[in-house]
Design an enzyme around this catalytic site. Sequence first.
Site, PDB file in Angstrom:
ATOM      1  N   ARG A 288       0.808  -1.219   0.000  1.00 48.37           N
ATOM      2  CA  ARG A 288       0.000   0.000   0.000  1.00 48.37           C
ATOM      3  C   ARG A 288       0.843   1.271   0.000  1.00 48.37           C
ATOM      4  O   ARG A 288       0.467   2.276  -0.608  1.00 48.37           O
ATOM      5  CB  ARG A 288      -0.912  -0.012   1.233  1.00 48.37           C
ATOM      6  CG  ARG A 288      -1.968   1.044   1.201  1.00 48.37           C
ATOM      7  CD  ARG A 288      -2.736   1.269   2.480  1.00 48.37           C
ATOM      8  NE  ARG A 288      -2.650   0.249   3.486  1.00 48.37           N
ATOM      9  CZ  ARG A 288      -2.883   0.485   4.784  1.00 48.37           C
ATOM     10  NH1 ARG A 288      -3.176   1.707   5.190  1.00 48.37           N
ATOM     11  NH2 ARG A 288      -2.811  -0.491   5.661  1.00 48.37           N
ATOM     12  N   PHE A 338      39.192  20.555  -2.061  1.00 46.98           N
ATOM     13  CA  PHE A 338      39.446  19.115  -2.077  1.00 46.98           C
ATOM     14  C   PHE A 338      38.692  18.369  -0.986  1.00 46.98           C
ATOM     15  O   PHE A 338      38.652  17.137  -0.983  1.00 46.98           O
ATOM     16  CB  PHE A 338      40.948  18.844  -1.912  1.00 46.98           C
ATOM     17  CG  PHE A 338      41.555  19.589  -0.743  1.00 46.98           C
ATOM     18  CD1 PHE A 338      41.209  19.290   0.565  1.00 46.98           C
ATOM     19  CD2 PHE A 338      42.474  20.602  -0.968  1.00 46.98           C
ATOM     20  CE1 PHE A 338      41.757  19.978   1.629  1.00 46.98           C
ATOM     21  CE2 PHE A 338      43.035  21.297   0.096  1.00 46.98           C
ATOM     22  CZ  PHE A 338      42.681  20.981   1.409  1.00 46.98           C
TER      23      PHE A 338
END
Length: 519
Positions: A288, A338
Amino acid sequence: MTQHSKSWTLKPGAMTLGDLRAVWAAPAKLILAAEAYPVIEASAAAVQAIVAKGDAAYGINTGFGLLAKTRIPDEKLEQLQRNLILSHSVGTGELLSDAVVRLIMLMKIGSLARGYSGVRPLIVDTLIALYNAGIMPAIPAKGSVGASGDLAPLSHMTLAMLGVGDVRVNGEFMAAPEALAQAGIAPVVLAAKEGLALINGTQVSNALALHGLFMAERLLEAAMVTGALSLDAAKGSDSPFDARVHAVRGQPGQILAAQMYRQLVAHSAIRASHLEGDERVQDPYSLRCQPQVMGACLDLIGNVGRTLLIEANAVTDNPLIFQDGPNGQAEIVSGGNFHAEPVAFAADTLALAISEIGALAERRIALLIDATLSGLPPFLVRDPGVNSGFMIAHVTAAALASENKSLAHPASVDSLPTSANQEDHVSMATFAGRRLDDMAHNTAVIVGIELLAAAQGIDFHRPLKTSPHLEHVHQQLRQKVPFFDADRFFAPDIEAAKQMVLQGELSSTCKNLFAPLYA
């Protein structure tokens, strides 16, 4: 990046997820847009001007990390860059796949070609030449903490450019010098800044996360198909997919998922057979609530895709060269692009979606083999007792779903300082991305087992047919795996179904239905 027949023209900073998917799926010749070269050359010239001026600049004429205060003489700058690559090539573990390595190389080329990294065109062209020759550097999967760039794995990538170590060509291992010689590629001698530019960056973390993303997309499609098939196998209701239910909540992924489920189950004779006289009021949640769960996964996968696409087009090495410094002079700026925290967060949330796709599918398998819930024969086999049927196939699904729960623990919440506490907080993005492959394969098995179980259930309802979409999927499966009429060696069936999931075969004939996933 624009496709021209079997070639790709890369416009730095303008890649799409479609471009990245295509490169991940198959190699193609790469061409760098001509307009990229002037900015690359200007950036390289700026580095040479800094060297000539003699001012100390991190990564150009200094040591690295905690050794940044160590000034390197000009005559040793080439040795500095080569030593950097050799000393940082410390990866371990299995090698990254060619698909992931292609993404790494593509994104590194794109990043360097934006003209902020100070490398010569020779460096970019050499990477492109390796890529186009199908020379895949041998990159071990482990050894990066996802900050200061993916230093170790990107160093292994760079080794191939130097003619050091091993590579793969068409899946076969070869010494790098031999592979370069056969392709007519000269090994490079790195100039100032170039080694650091090559190994600084998030390209490995991002490639691993993109690999996980593209796998998750296939899993989402497949699990929506198998979930719809399970709904019919269990004679569930499609009423919970009513558009009005989802409109009043307003979650976009849920609304879209419900629409897809309605289309998947449309015109099912099995559904029509129990529209009246069905005593059940509501189905279990695994049937459901599929739009609610899968819709949330859909939204999450979409958000992850946006983050990873930005990163794929980004410049993430350090330091960076900007041409708009004081008095119109180039300026070198140290930063921290980085640090792969955005990638780590994206990979960690993607792990949740992959885990939940498998978790919901496992619950539907459990439902189908339970005769009290499904109305089907116990364990989906005739003569149960003599035959165990899907009993232990479900155990495999449960084991993998449980394993995924552990793997879904976020990697980004961990950090260990490195480089004598200079690099004192890291993202762990590389592991965050790398573990997605294991999770995706686990979920592919679970969804594959659901495919087998749901198809078995459909067969028990014959001569009634499911929807046209789902009938086609059922026929595809039955071409490879026959009906489970009695116990047999089951593992090959599961592997065949898993491969159908991984190869995208469950949605191959209804791609238009799933097109909104990639809008």
